[in-house]
Design a protein around this motif. Structure first.
Motif, short mmCIF file in Angstrom:
data_model
loop_
_atom_site.label_atom_id
_atom_site.label_comp_id
_atom_site.label_asym_id
_atom_site.label_seq_id
_atom_site.Cartn_x
_atom_site.Cartn_y
_atom_site.Cartn_z
N ASN A 103 1.20 -1.34 -0.15
CA ASN A 103 0.18 0.35 -0.38
C ASN A 103 1.16 0.92 0.24
N PHE A 104 2.02 1.22 0.90
CA PHE A 104 2.77 2.24 0.79
C PHE A 104 3.61 2.40 -0.86
N GLY A 105 3.61 1.53 -1.06
CA GLY A 105 3.94 1.53 -2.32
C GLY A 105 3.55 2.15 -3.91
N ASP A 106 2.14 1.72 -3.45
CA ASP A 106 1.46 2.63 -3.88
C ASP A 106 0.87 3.71 -3.74
N LEU A 107 1.23 4.66 -2.94
CA LEU A 107 0.41 5.77 -2.58
C LEU A 107 2.01 6.52 -2.55
N MET A 108 3.20 5.84 -3.09
CA MET A 108 4.35 6.78 -3.89
C MET A 108 4.65 6.90 -4.98
N LYS A 109 3.64 5.77 -5.96
CA LYS A 109 3.52 6.08 -7.20
C LYS A 109 2.11 7.07 -7.57
N GLN A 110 0.99 6.92 -6.41
CA GLN A 110 -0.21 7.74 -6.90
C GLN A 110 0.57 8.97 -6.70
N ALA A 111 1.90 9.29 -5.71
CA ALA A 111 1.81 11.04 -5.19
C ALA A 111 2.93 10.84 -6.37
N GLY A 112 3.33 10.46 -6.89
CA GLY A 112 4.51 11.20 -8.66
C GLY A 112 3.91 11.05 -8.99
N GLN A 113 2.60 10.46 -9.54
CA GLN A 113 1.47 10.24 -10.20
C GLN A 113 0.72 12.02 -10.52
N MET A 114 0.43 12.07 -9.42
CA MET A 114 0.15 13.84 -8.63
C MET A 114 0.64 14.51 -9.67
N GLN A 115 2.23 14.97 -8.78
CA GLN A 115 2.83 15.89 -8.58
C GLN A 115 3.39 16.02 -10.51
N ALA A 116 3.49 14.42 -11.15
CA ALA A 116 3.81 15.46 -13.00
C ALA A 116 2.81 15.40 -13.28
N ARG A 117 1.04 15.37 -12.90
CA ARG A 117 0.47 16.15 -12.91
C ARG A 117 -0.27 17.80 -13.29
N LEU A 118 0.01 18.05 -11.75
CA LEU A 118 0.44 19.67 -11.47
C LEU A 118 1.23 19.72 -12.07
N GLU A 119 2.74 19.26 -12.25
CA GLU A 119 3.20 20.10 -12.88
C GLU A 119 3.18 21.21 -14.84
N ALA A 120 2.94 19.53 -14.91
CA ALA A 120 1.33 19.93 -16.29
C ALA A 120 0.58 20.90 -16.57
N MET A 121 -0.14 20.64 -15.42
CA MET A 121 -0.91 21.97 -15.37
C MET A 121 -0.64 23.25 -14.83
N GLN A 122 0.87 23.45 -14.49
CA GLN A 122 0.99 24.85 -13.96
C GLN A 122 1.47 24.85 -15.54
N GLN A 123 2.52 24.29 -16.39
CA GLN A 123 2.45 25.45 -16.49
C GLN A 123 1.69 25.58 -18.17
N GLU A 124 0.99 24.65 -18.52
CA GLU A 124 -0.21 24.81 -19.11
C GLU A 124 -1.19 26.75 -18.80
N LEU A 125 -1.05 26.32 -17.68
CA LEU A 125 -1.80 27.19 -16.66
C LEU A 125 -0.60 28.85 -17.06
N ALA A 126 0.66 28.70 -16.64
CA ALA A 126 1.54 29.74 -16.72
C ALA A 126 1.47 30.47 -17.90
N GLU A 127 1.05 29.32 -19.59
CA GLU A 127 0.61 29.50 -20.58
C GLU A 127 -0.34 30.98 -21.20
N THR A 128 -1.27 30.29 -20.05
CA THR A 128 -2.87 31.36 -20.55
C THR A 128 -2.90 32.62 -20.41
N GLN A 129 -3.89 33.25 -20.52
CA GLN A 129 -3.71 34.37 -21.13
C GLN A 129 -5.60 34.91 -20.92
#
Length: 107
Positions: free
Chosen positions: A3-29
């Protein structure tokens, strides 16, 4: 421990989605307007002003203070729109989970 391994995997996926979203938001006008459209300020997702448009009829020498106030108001309007958009997108990412007030996007 699985369960801890799954949790860490999910945290990594969330971090990747957050970084992608931040880049998209930075480009909005977002446009902010004041004075019934006499002044328009465009701001990107990092709250950087990318353009200012002033209707020539607002450029009267005797009314400079009014024009200055309109620019400030248009900028504030644009920033409000940027913040609302960022909150909306963050809510989509977190599934509506209410995060503590101190957690904000890093820009």
């Amino acid at each position: 421990m699985k369960n801890f391994g799954d949790l860490m995997k999910q945290a990594g996926q969330m971090q990747a989605r957050l970084e992608a979203m931040q880049q998209e938001l930075a480009e909005t006008q977002h446009e902010g307007r004041a004075g019934a459209g006499l002044v328009t300020v465009t701001v990107n997702g990092r709250n950087e002003v990318t353009s200012v448009r002033i209707d020539p009829s607002a450029a009267v020498a005797s009314e400079v203070e009014v024009l200055e106030d309109l620019i400030v108001a248009a900028f504030a309007d644009a920033r409000t729109k940027v913040e609302a958009h960022q909150q909306e997108e963050m809510s989509k990412l977190t599934g509506g989970l209410n995060l503590p007030g101190g957690l904000k996007l890093p820009f």
